[in-house]
Each structure stands twice: as structure tokens, then as C-alpha cells.
Write a protein that holds these residues in place. Structure first.
Motif, short mmCIF file in Angstrom:
data_model
loop_
_atom_site.label_atom_id
_atom_site.label_comp_id
_atom_site.label_asym_id
_atom_site.label_seq_id
_atom_site.Cartn_x
_atom_site.Cartn_y
_atom_site.Cartn_z
N ASN A 135 -11.41 24.89 -1.37
CA ASN A 135 -11.47 24.58 -2.87
C ASN A 135 -10.37 23.33 -3.55
N ASN A 136 -9.43 22.92 -2.55
CA ASN A 136 -9.51 21.94 -3.51
C ASN A 136 -8.77 20.65 -2.72
N PRO A 137 -10.43 20.28 -2.46
CA PRO A 137 -10.83 18.60 -2.41
C PRO A 137 -10.13 17.94 -2.32
N GLU A 138 -9.28 17.30 -3.55
CA GLU A 138 -8.07 16.22 -3.62
C GLU A 138 -6.84 16.54 -3.21
N LEU A 139 -6.92 18.04 -2.16
CA LEU A 139 -5.19 18.19 -2.25
C LEU A 139 -5.71 17.45 -0.68
N THR A 140 -6.67 17.02 0.38
CA THR A 140 -6.35 17.15 1.55
C THR A 140 -7.61 15.46 1.64
N ASP A 141 -7.85 14.85 0.99
CA ASP A 141 -8.59 13.51 1.20
C ASP A 141 -7.25 13.06 -0.30
N LYS A 142 -6.14 12.42 0.50
CA LYS A 142 -5.24 11.75 -0.88
C LYS A 142 -5.50 9.75 0.40
N LYS A 143 -5.40 9.24 -0.77
CA LYS A 143 -5.79 7.59 0.23
C LYS A 143 -4.15 6.99 0.03
N ARG A 144 -4.36 6.71 1.01
CA ARG A 144 -2.74 5.58 0.81
C ARG A 144 -2.24 4.25 -0.48
N PHE A 145 -1.56 4.65 -0.10
CA PHE A 145 -1.23 3.93 -0.94
C PHE A 145 -1.07 2.32 -0.85
N THR A 146 -0.98 1.22 -0.79
CA THR A 146 -1.11 0.17 -0.28
C THR A 146 -0.97 -0.77 -1.26
N MET A 147 0.45 -1.59 -1.33
CA MET A 147 0.52 -2.58 -1.51
C MET A 147 0.05 -4.02 -0.97
N LYS A 148 -0.18 -5.57 -2.55
CA LYS A 148 0.32 -6.30 -2.33
C LYS A 148 1.44 -6.51 -1.95
N PRO A 149 1.59 -7.70 -0.82
CA PRO A 149 2.76 -9.08 -0.85
C PRO A 149 2.66 -9.38 -2.04
N PRO A 150 4.30 -9.97 -2.91
CA PRO A 150 3.56 -11.26 -3.81
C PRO A 150 3.28 -12.29 -3.03
N GLN A 151 2.43 -13.91 -4.34
CA GLN A 151 1.82 -14.21 -3.81
C GLN A 151 2.89 -15.27 -4.51
N LEU A 152 3.41 -16.04 -3.94
CA LEU A 152 4.77 -16.96 -4.93
C LEU A 152 5.24 -18.76 -4.42
N MET A 153 4.70 -19.32 -5.63
CA MET A 153 4.53 -20.82 -5.10
C MET A 153 5.71 -21.69 -6.31
N ARG A 154 6.20 -22.81 -5.04
CA ARG A 154 7.03 -23.53 -5.75
C ARG A 154 6.33 -24.80 -6.98
N VAL A 155 6.65 -23.79 -7.95
CA VAL A 155 6.35 -25.39 -9.47
C VAL A 155 8.02 -26.24 -9.59
N GLY A 156 7.76 -27.91 -8.99
CA GLY A 156 8.17 -28.54 -9.31
C GLY A 156 9.44 -28.06 -8.46
N THR A 157 10.73 -28.38 -8.96
CA THR A 157 12.11 -28.03 -8.30
C THR A 157 12.89 -26.60 -8.61
N LYS A 158 12.28 -26.36 -9.74
CA LYS A 158 13.36 -25.07 -10.35
C LYS A 158 12.30 -24.07 -11.02
N LYS A 159 11.40 -23.96 -10.35
CA LYS A 159 11.00 -22.89 -11.05
C LYS A 159 9.98 -22.32 -10.18
N THR A 160 9.44 -21.10 -9.96
CA THR A 160 8.76 -20.11 -8.59
C THR A 160 7.70 -19.72 -10.33
N LEU A 161 6.05 -19.81 -9.42
CA LEU A 161 5.17 -18.95 -10.01
C LEU A 161 4.74 -18.03 -8.98
N TRP A 162 4.96 -16.80 -9.45
CA TRP A 162 4.24 -15.92 -8.91
C TRP A 162 2.97 -15.69 -8.80
N VAL A 163 1.66 -15.50 -8.06
CA VAL A 163 0.02 -16.03 -8.29
C VAL A 163 -0.03 -14.33 -8.73
N ASN A 164 -0.20 -13.21 -7.87
CA ASN A 164 -0.87 -11.84 -8.56
C ASN A 164 -0.54 -11.06 -8.83
#
Length: 232
Positions: A91-120
Motif C-alpha cells: 500500500n505504501n512502497p515509498e515508506l519502505t524504500d527510503k534512500k539514505r541521504f549522503t552528503m559529499k564532504p566540502p572540497q577546499l583549496m587555498r587561493v594565495g595566502t588569504k583566500k579559500t576556494l570551495w570547489v564543490n
């Protein structure tokens, strides 16, 4: 010398019938036996009547049930649990077929000496189903700094930050503006009411909705440009 006259025999004397009946022990015993036999016959009749009523009651119940008795069905706990799960799947297949919520970790890069770049940055906003401008305002308010989104939809933050700290801010944003507090689902939407000018989180699974607080600016360190603006 006096002559003794023989006493008349008791048996020969005339005794009234009532008195004779009173002293006749054999006749008394016969009466007791008759009473005992009469009481035994009465008890037997009562027992027979009770047995007959019980038999008639059982016959009536069996005839009302269709002439035979049905044994009540017996199910084990595991069988009942499996039946409930099967009904939910059907009767309610959407209640049983729940997908697990996964989040990717933030990918950071240094831009020079005073800035940080968030890629994703844009990819994470799409996974949360939230507007990038709203996430940007939240991050700038929590970090207490300034930033901008470049042409590739990457977030440029002024300052040096580590991925663990940005990840903790993401968890805070998800808890306040993404997850449902009723069913803990992440299938929600964020919309602003034109009348009250408040943001509401509506759950697509359970149908509940709640208002969320507006983004408030946190601690912001004064820079040289801010001090110049105050002086002028």
C-alpha cells in the motif's frame, strides 16, 4: 406369709398403638432408611436435570454455530510482523524504500595566502535542494567574513579555513533548514511566505511544515575598510 402374685406380662398387656409405635425400634430404623433413600433419589433427579440443561445448552450453541465448533486461529509474532510489512510494501512502497541521504564532504583549496576556494559548493547546494544564495548568506554569517561566487559557481571565501570547520557548518545548516523534525526526512523544500515574510520548511514525505529563523549575521571582525567607513 404373704403370697406374691405374679406380675402380668408386659407383652400380654394392652398397649396403645401410639405408644407401641414410639418404642418400636425396628419401625424407626425402617423410617430412617426410607428418608435416606428418598433424599438420595431427589439428589439424583437434581443432578440429572442439571446435566440435561448443560447438554441442551451445548447443543444449542453447536447448532447456532452451524453444527460444529471452529478452533481460533493461532499466529506467531513473526508471522503477524511479516504480514504487516507486506501490507506496508503493497500500500505504501515509498515508506519502505527510503534512500539514505549522503552528503559529499566540502572540497577546499587555498587561493594565495588569504583566500579559500570551495570547489564543490554548487554540487552540495543541489544535493540539499537549496538555493545557493541562501546557503551563501548562511555561510558568510557563520564565518563572519566576506566572499563571492565566481563564474564556475565556486565559492571564494576570504580567510583560511579547514574542511572540518566547513563541514560542521554544513551539518548545522542541514539541521536547521533541510531536515524534517517530525520524520527526520531530507526530502523537504524551503519556501518564503509573501504575507508573513517567513521561510517555511515543508516535508514531502509526512506533509508537516515548520517555520525557520531568519539568517542572522554572526561575529564579524572589523577590517581596515570597515574602520575607514566608520571614520568617514
Amino acid at each position: 406369709m404373704a403370697d406374691f402374685v405374679d406380675a402380668p406380662n408386659v407383652d400380654e398387656q394392652e398397649v396403645p398403638d401410639e405408644v407401641a409405635a414410639m418404642f418400636d425400634l425396628k419401625q424407626k430404623k425402617k423410617k430412617k432408611k426410607k428418608k435416606v433413600e428418598a433424599s438420595a433419589e431427589g439428589d439424583a433427579k437434581v443432578d440429572a436435570a442439571v446435566a440435561g440443561d448443560a447438554a441442551s445448552g451445548e447443543a444449542g450453541s453447536s447448532s447456532s454455530a452451524g453444527g460444529f465448533e471452529l478452533d481460533p486461529p493461532t499466529y506467531s509474532y513473526s508471522q503477524l510482523l511479516n504480514r504487516v510489512v507486506d501490507f506496508i510494501h503493497q500500500n505504501n512502497p515509498e515508506l519502505t524504500d527510503k534512500k539514505r541521504f549522503t552528503m559529499k564532504p566540502p572540497q577546499l583549496m587555498r587561493v594565495g595566502t588569504k583566500k579559500t576556494l570551495w570547489v564543490n559548493f554548487q554540487e552540495i547546494c543541489a544535493m540539499m535542494r537549496r538555493n545557493s544564495d541562501h546557503v551563501f548568506q548562511f555561510m558568510m554569517a557563520e564565518l563572519g567574513t566576506e566572499g563571492s561566487i565566481d563564474g564556475n559557481k565556486r565559492l571564494v571565501i576570504r580567510g583560511k579555513f579547514v574542511p572540518k570547520y566547513i563541514e560542521s557548518l554544513l551539518r548545522k545548516y542541514i539541521g536547521e533548514y533541510v531536515s524534517c523534525q517530525m520524520c527526520r526526512s531530507f526530502n523537504t523544500s524551503l519556501a518564503r511566505d509573501n504575507v508573513s515574510r517567513l521561510f517555511f520548511v515543508a516535508c514531502q514525505d509526512c506533509g508537516s511544515s515548520r517555520s525557520v529563523a531568519q539568517i542572522r549575521a554572526g561575529y564579524h571582525a572589523q577590517t581596515r575598510a570597515d574602520r575607514r567607513a566608520i571614520r568617514n
